[in-house]
Design an enzyme around this catalytic site. Structure first.
Site, PDB file in Angstrom:
ATOM      1  N   ASN A 147       0.632  -1.179   0.043  1.00  0.00           N
ATOM      2  CA  ASN A 147      -0.276  -0.227   0.330  1.00  0.00           C
ATOM      3  C   ASN A 147       0.627   1.332   0.080  1.00  0.00           C
ATOM      4  OD1 ASN A 147      -2.980  -0.559   0.128  1.00  0.00           O
ATOM      5  ND2 ASN A 147      -2.487  -1.417   1.691  1.00  0.00           N
ATOM      6  N   CYS A 169      -5.769  -5.381  -4.602  1.00  0.00           N
ATOM      7  CA  CYS A 169      -6.223  -5.193  -3.177  1.00  0.00           C
ATOM      8  C   CYS A 169      -7.062  -6.210  -2.500  1.00  0.00           C
ATOM      9  CB  CYS A 169      -6.875  -3.894  -3.418  1.00  0.00           C
ATOM     10  SG  CYS A 169      -7.932  -3.197  -1.626  1.00  0.00           S
ATOM     11  N   ASP A 170      -7.004  -6.433  -1.829  1.00  0.00           N
ATOM     12  CA  ASP A 170      -8.068  -7.996  -1.014  1.00  0.00           C
ATOM     13  C   ASP A 170      -9.030  -7.334  -0.395  1.00  0.00           C
ATOM     14  OD1 ASP A 170      -7.648  -6.984   1.223  1.00  0.00           O
ATOM     15  OD2 ASP A 170      -6.725  -8.304   2.888  1.00  0.00           O
ATOM     16  N   HIS A 200      -9.447   1.705  -3.138  1.00  0.00           N
ATOM     17  CA  HIS A 200     -10.093   1.873  -2.262  1.00  0.00           C
ATOM     18  C   HIS A 200     -11.224   2.876  -2.508  1.00  0.00           C
ATOM     19  CE1 HIS A 200      -6.839   0.598   0.804  1.00  0.00           C
ATOM     20  NE2 HIS A 200      -7.204  -0.737   0.279  1.00  0.00           N
ATOM     21  N   TYR A 263     -14.176   1.755   2.521  1.00  0.00           N
ATOM     22  CA  TYR A 263     -13.003   2.866   2.211  1.00  0.00           C
ATOM     23  C   TYR A 263     -13.571   4.940   1.238  1.00  0.00           C
ATOM     24  CZ  TYR A 263      -8.881  -0.028   3.893  1.00  0.00           C
ATOM     25  OH  TYR A 263      -8.394  -0.586   4.242  1.00  0.00           O
ATOM     26  N   ARG A 283      -5.078   2.406  15.054  1.00  0.00           N
ATOM     27  CA  ARG A 283      -5.353   1.589  14.288  1.00  0.00           C
ATOM     28  C   ARG A 283      -3.410   0.592  14.110  1.00  0.00           C
ATOM     29  NH1 ARG A 283      -7.746  -3.296  14.247  1.00  0.00           N
ATOM     30  NH2 ARG A 283      -6.319  -4.856  12.108  1.00  0.00           N
TER      31      ARG A 283
HETATM   32  P1  NAD Z   1       4.844  -5.100   8.193  1.00  0.00           P
HETATM   33  O1  NAD Z   1       5.262  -3.916   8.532  1.00  0.00           O
HETATM   34  O2  NAD Z   1       4.403  -6.383   9.032  1.00  0.00           O
HETATM   35  O3  NAD Z   1       6.287  -5.823   7.003  1.00  0.00           O
HETATM   36  C1  NAD Z   1       6.149  -5.054   6.025  1.00  0.00           C
HETATM   37  C2  NAD Z   1       7.720  -5.735   5.845  1.00  0.00           C
HETATM   38  O4  NAD Z   1       8.476  -4.688   5.230  1.00  0.00           O
HETATM   39  C3  NAD Z   1       8.620  -5.537   7.398  1.00  0.00           C
HETATM   40  O5  NAD Z   1       9.088  -6.670   7.350  1.00  0.00           O
HETATM   41  C4  NAD Z   1       9.524  -4.397   6.398  1.00  0.00           C
HETATM   42  O6  NAD Z   1      10.680  -4.132   7.183  1.00  0.00           O
HETATM   43  C5  NAD Z   1       9.644  -4.835   5.333  1.00  0.00           C
HETATM   44  N1  NAD Z   1       9.926  -3.499   4.527  1.00  0.00           N
HETATM   45  C6  NAD Z   1       9.999  -2.635   3.899  1.00  0.00           C
HETATM   46  N2  NAD Z   1      10.520  -1.643   3.252  1.00  0.00           N
HETATM   47  C7  NAD Z   1      11.396  -2.119   2.664  1.00  0.00           C
HETATM   48  C8  NAD Z   1      12.053  -2.885   1.060  1.00  0.00           C
HETATM   49  N3  NAD Z   1      11.959  -1.759   0.905  1.00  0.00           N
HETATM   50  N4  NAD Z   1      12.264  -3.720   0.695  1.00  0.00           N
HETATM   51  C9  NAD Z   1      12.250  -4.490   0.971  1.00  0.00           C
HETATM   52  N5  NAD Z   1      11.520  -5.076   2.718  1.00  0.00           N
HETATM   53  C10 NAD Z   1      10.865  -3.999   2.758  1.00  0.00           C
HETATM   54  O7  NAD Z   1       3.555  -4.820   7.489  1.00  0.00           O
HETATM   55  P2  NAD Z   1       2.114  -5.493   6.931  1.00  0.00           P
HETATM   56  O8  NAD Z   1       1.129  -4.488   7.987  1.00  0.00           O
HETATM   57  O9  NAD Z   1       2.436  -7.183   7.101  1.00  0.00           O
HETATM   58  O10 NAD Z   1       1.623  -5.150   5.741  1.00  0.00           O
HETATM   59  C11 NAD Z   1       2.071  -5.221   4.807  1.00  0.00           C
HETATM   60  C12 NAD Z   1       2.318  -4.043   3.552  1.00  0.00           C
HETATM   61  O11 NAD Z   1       0.995  -5.222   2.716  1.00  0.00           O
HETATM   62  C13 NAD Z   1       2.002  -3.465   3.701  1.00  0.00           C
HETATM   63  O12 NAD Z   1       1.923  -2.326   2.629  1.00  0.00           O
HETATM   64  C14 NAD Z   1       0.393  -3.183   3.689  1.00  0.00           C
HETATM   65  O13 NAD Z   1      -0.282  -2.131   3.358  1.00  0.00           O
HETATM   66  C15 NAD Z   1      -0.259  -4.556   2.623  1.00  0.00           C
HETATM   67  N6  NAD Z   1      -1.510  -4.325   2.329  1.00  0.00           N
HETATM   68  C16 NAD Z   1      -2.172  -4.474   1.643  1.00  0.00           C
HETATM   69  C17 NAD Z   1      -3.092  -4.950   1.606  1.00  0.00           C
HETATM   70  C18 NAD Z   1      -4.086  -4.816  -0.113  1.00  0.00           C
HETATM   71  O14 NAD Z   1      -4.944  -5.494   0.011  1.00  0.00           O
HETATM   72  N7  NAD Z   1      -3.847  -4.377  -0.650  1.00  0.00           N
HETATM   73  C19 NAD Z   1      -3.372  -5.730   2.639  1.00  0.00           C
HETATM   74  C20 NAD Z   1      -2.764  -6.407   3.078  1.00  0.00           C
HETATM   75  C21 NAD Z   1      -2.224  -4.960   3.442  1.00  0.00           C
HETATM   76  C1  G6P Z   2      -7.808  -3.790   3.960  1.00  0.00           C
HETATM   77  C2  G6P Z   2      -7.114  -3.737   3.016  1.00  0.00           C
HETATM   78  C3  G6P Z   2      -5.570  -3.026   2.938  1.00  0.00           C
HETATM   79  C4  G6P Z   2      -5.013  -2.782   4.370  1.00  0.00           C
HETATM   80  C5  G6P Z   2      -5.641  -3.471   5.415  1.00  0.00           C
HETATM   81  C6  G6P Z   2      -5.417  -3.218   7.095  1.00  0.00           C
HETATM   82  O1  G6P Z   2      -7.215  -5.620   3.874  1.00  0.00           O
HETATM   83  O2  G6P Z   2      -7.648  -4.045   1.674  1.00  0.00           O
HETATM   84  O3  G6P Z   2      -5.406  -2.735   1.821  1.00  0.00           O
HETATM   85  O4  G6P Z   2      -4.015  -2.992   4.289  1.00  0.00           O
HETATM   86  O5  G6P Z   2      -7.163  -3.640   5.097  1.00  0.00           O
HETATM   87  O6  G6P Z   2      -5.460  -3.346   7.757  1.00  0.00           O
HETATM   88  P1  G6P Z   2      -5.155  -3.272   9.430  1.00  0.00           P
HETATM   89  O7  G6P Z   2      -5.386  -4.566  10.343  1.00  0.00           O
HETATM   90  O8  G6P Z   2      -3.383  -3.739   8.552  1.00  0.00           O
HETATM   91  O9  G6P Z   2      -5.760  -2.775   9.150  1.00  0.00           O
HETATM   92 MN    MN Z   3      -6.542  -2.707   0.213  1.00  0.00          MN
END
Ligand code: NAD
Ligand code: G6P
Ligand code: MN
Length: 440
Positions: A147, A169-170, A200, A263, A283
């Site tokens: 994201n 996106c999920d 979103h 969203y 959050r």
């Molecule tokens: P998190 O902080 O637990 O994990 C992210 C990891 O990325 C960390 O271990 C960090 O060290 C690593 N990182 C940061 N910069 C980096 C780089 N330049 N190169 C390599 N690694 C790097 O985060 P999370 O809550 O598990 O979420 C991970 C990502 O997934 C976030 O961007 C979140 O918004 C996204 N996400 C997206 C969706 C979606 O629907 N699109 C759903 C869930 C989570």
């Molecule tokens: C949904 C969205 C993601 C977002 C997540 C946040 O899954 O699609 O884009 O990163 O919610 O969830 P959290 O539990 O980290 O607030």
């Molecule tokens: Mn999303």
């Protein structure tokens, strides 16, 4: 059946174990020969990786597993990059959420000034992954869900136009599961839906069952009363997420013909969101106290005991869309999926250069977007404003422009004035010194 090599970028993510379990459960349709983790935080990744190593040894010792902080090692000989990085990790998410709140503006991971700040950090990180992939495995595909996906997608469209990257996106999948539940179906895949918008930021225009029966009236009637909260609650929904699902009730009141993405509450009811926020506990704090603690606690227990039963890691069922997407490309399934793609005429009366979230057929050469047609004035107006915000952020990052970033924050529907935007921007610059390009 061909077997694939995958690297998970952001190996230290809280979502990595759930995705590994999901990949393991889907070996019959997307078999792996190798699985690698890559992260730029070696210590964080090690805990997740050592626990996953135990799980893989138990369930699929034939899959070659490794983890590294070295891009060359990580990105060499891979077919797919599954990317979920969070540049700045949770401490920066906390700042994204709390700084706007200090100025009376909502603080959210991907929406408003917080999402803009996160975007300014993510663009460089994700472009870096694209470049590693193109250098070391030029035939690979990147499935990106890092994201803020809307801004990241615009950055890759503009700055890496030929990259084999799919942004996804999920959230629609989570909402569709709830819709299926409301409609009395077992699975979201029993529905055929039409949807359009930005990431979103979108609307369903049609929901039918496999026989073509219109499910929209039944689902709308329920959502108008209870939001996206099904008659029997989905287990494990946290209170703050439940509030968001309930609030869809008010969001859907604005347009009788569609059903909204959750969203949209941040853009249509920002005053409500601010009033219901605790500026000292957002959050990000909840996630650090719950998900992060739980996942890392479980991983440590698994490592110590040397067996997976010592932890409580759960398969991420919703993440099966990632397997669907990988399998669609790998085996040319032509599955219909919502992806974030260049509009290019699909929404007829909207900017062809906008990144929009619309249904696509996915096969071995990528997505083939389906035609949406014309959209109504209300949605078009909202989307035009929001897409301009997203484009201005990418231009600001590219040109190192303070002016454009100020414009972007000012234009966000969540921000009341240019003076508030400037005050937020100046605080965000201070907080993001380590991550943003220096603005002129
Ligand atoms: P998190 O902080 O637990 O994990 C992210 C990891 O990325 C960390 O271990 C960090 O060290 C690593 N990182 C940061 N910069 C980096 C780089 N330049 N190169 C390599 N690694 C790097 O985060 P999370 O809550 O598990 O979420 C991970 C990502 O997934 C976030 O961007 C979140 O918004 C996204 N996400 C997206 C969706 C979606 O629907 N699109 C759903 C869930 C989570
Ligand atoms: C949904 C969205 C993601 C977002 C997540 C946040 O899954 O699609 O884009 O990163 O919610 O969830 P959290 O539990 O980290 O607030
Ligand atoms: Mn999303």
């Amino acid at each position: 059946m061909k077997k694939f090599s995958v690297v998970v970028a952001g190996g230290g993510s809280t979502f990595t174990p759930g995705i590994v379990l999901m990949l393991l459960a889907n070996q019959h349709r997307f078999p792996l020969r190798a699985l690698k983790f890559y992260d730029n935080d070696g210590a964080r990744q090690e805990t997740i990786a050592e626990a996953c190593k135990v799980i893989l040894k138990e369930q699929a010792p034939e899959i070659e597993f490794s983890y590294t902080t070295d891009p060359k090692e990580a990105f060499t000989d891979v077919d797919f990059v599954m990317a979920h990085i969070r540049v700045g990790k949770y401490p920066m998410r906390e700042k994204d959420e709390k700084i706007p709140l200090r100025h009376g503006v909502l603080g959210q991971e991907t929406c408003g000034p917080g999402g803009i700040a996160y975007g300014m950090r993510s663009i460089g990180g994700v472009l870096g992954l694209v470049d590693y992939m193109e250098k070391y495995s030029p035939n690979a595909w990147m499935l990106n869900y890092s994201n803020p996906a809307a801004i990241v997608a615009e950055a890759t469209r503009k700055l890496r136009p030929n990259a084999k990257i799919l942004n996804i996106c999920d959230m629609p999948i989570g909402i569709e599961s709830r819709m299926a539940h409301i409609a009395g179906l077992k699975d979201r895949k029993e529905m055929c839906t039409r949807y359009y918008g930005l990431n979103h930021f979108g609307w369903w225009t049609s929901i039918e069952d496999k026989h073509g029966n219109d499910l929209m009236p039944k689902i709308r009637e329920h959502v108008a009363k209870f939001g996206y909260v099904p008659p029997t609650e989905e287990p494990g929904t946290e209170a703050s997420w439940n509030d968001t699902f309930v609030k869809a009730r008010d969001v859907c009141a604005l347009d009788p013909d569609t059903l909204p993405n959750t969203y949209l509450k941040y853009y249509l009811y920002p005053d409500y969101v601010v009033k219901h926020s605790n500026p000292a506990h957002t959050r990000a704090n909840e996630v650090m106290e719950h998900r992060e603690k739980h996942v890392f606690g479980s991983c440590n227990a698994i490592i110590q005991a040397g067996k997976s039963s010592a932890g409580e890691l759960e398969i991420d069922e919703h993440a099966s869309y990632i397997v669907d997407l990988a399998a669609a490309i790998a085996f040319n399934t032509q599955e219909r999926m919502l992806l974030i793609v260049p509009n290019n005429g699909a929404i007829n009366n909207f900017d062809p250069e906008a990144m929009v979230e619309i249904p696509c057929l996915v096969g071995k050469s990528g997505p083939e977007p389906l035609v949406v047609g014309n959209i109504p004035q209300f949605q078009k107006g909202l989307m035009s404003q929001q897409v301009a915000v997203e484009k201005l952020v990418v231009e600001a990052w590219e040109e190192r422009s303070y002016q454009k970033l100020w414009q972007a924050i000012t234009l966000s529907k969540t921000v009341p004035s240019a003076s508030v935007a400037k005050a937020i921007l100046d605080d965000l610059i201070e907080a993001n010194k380590e991550y943003w390009p220096e603005l002129k």
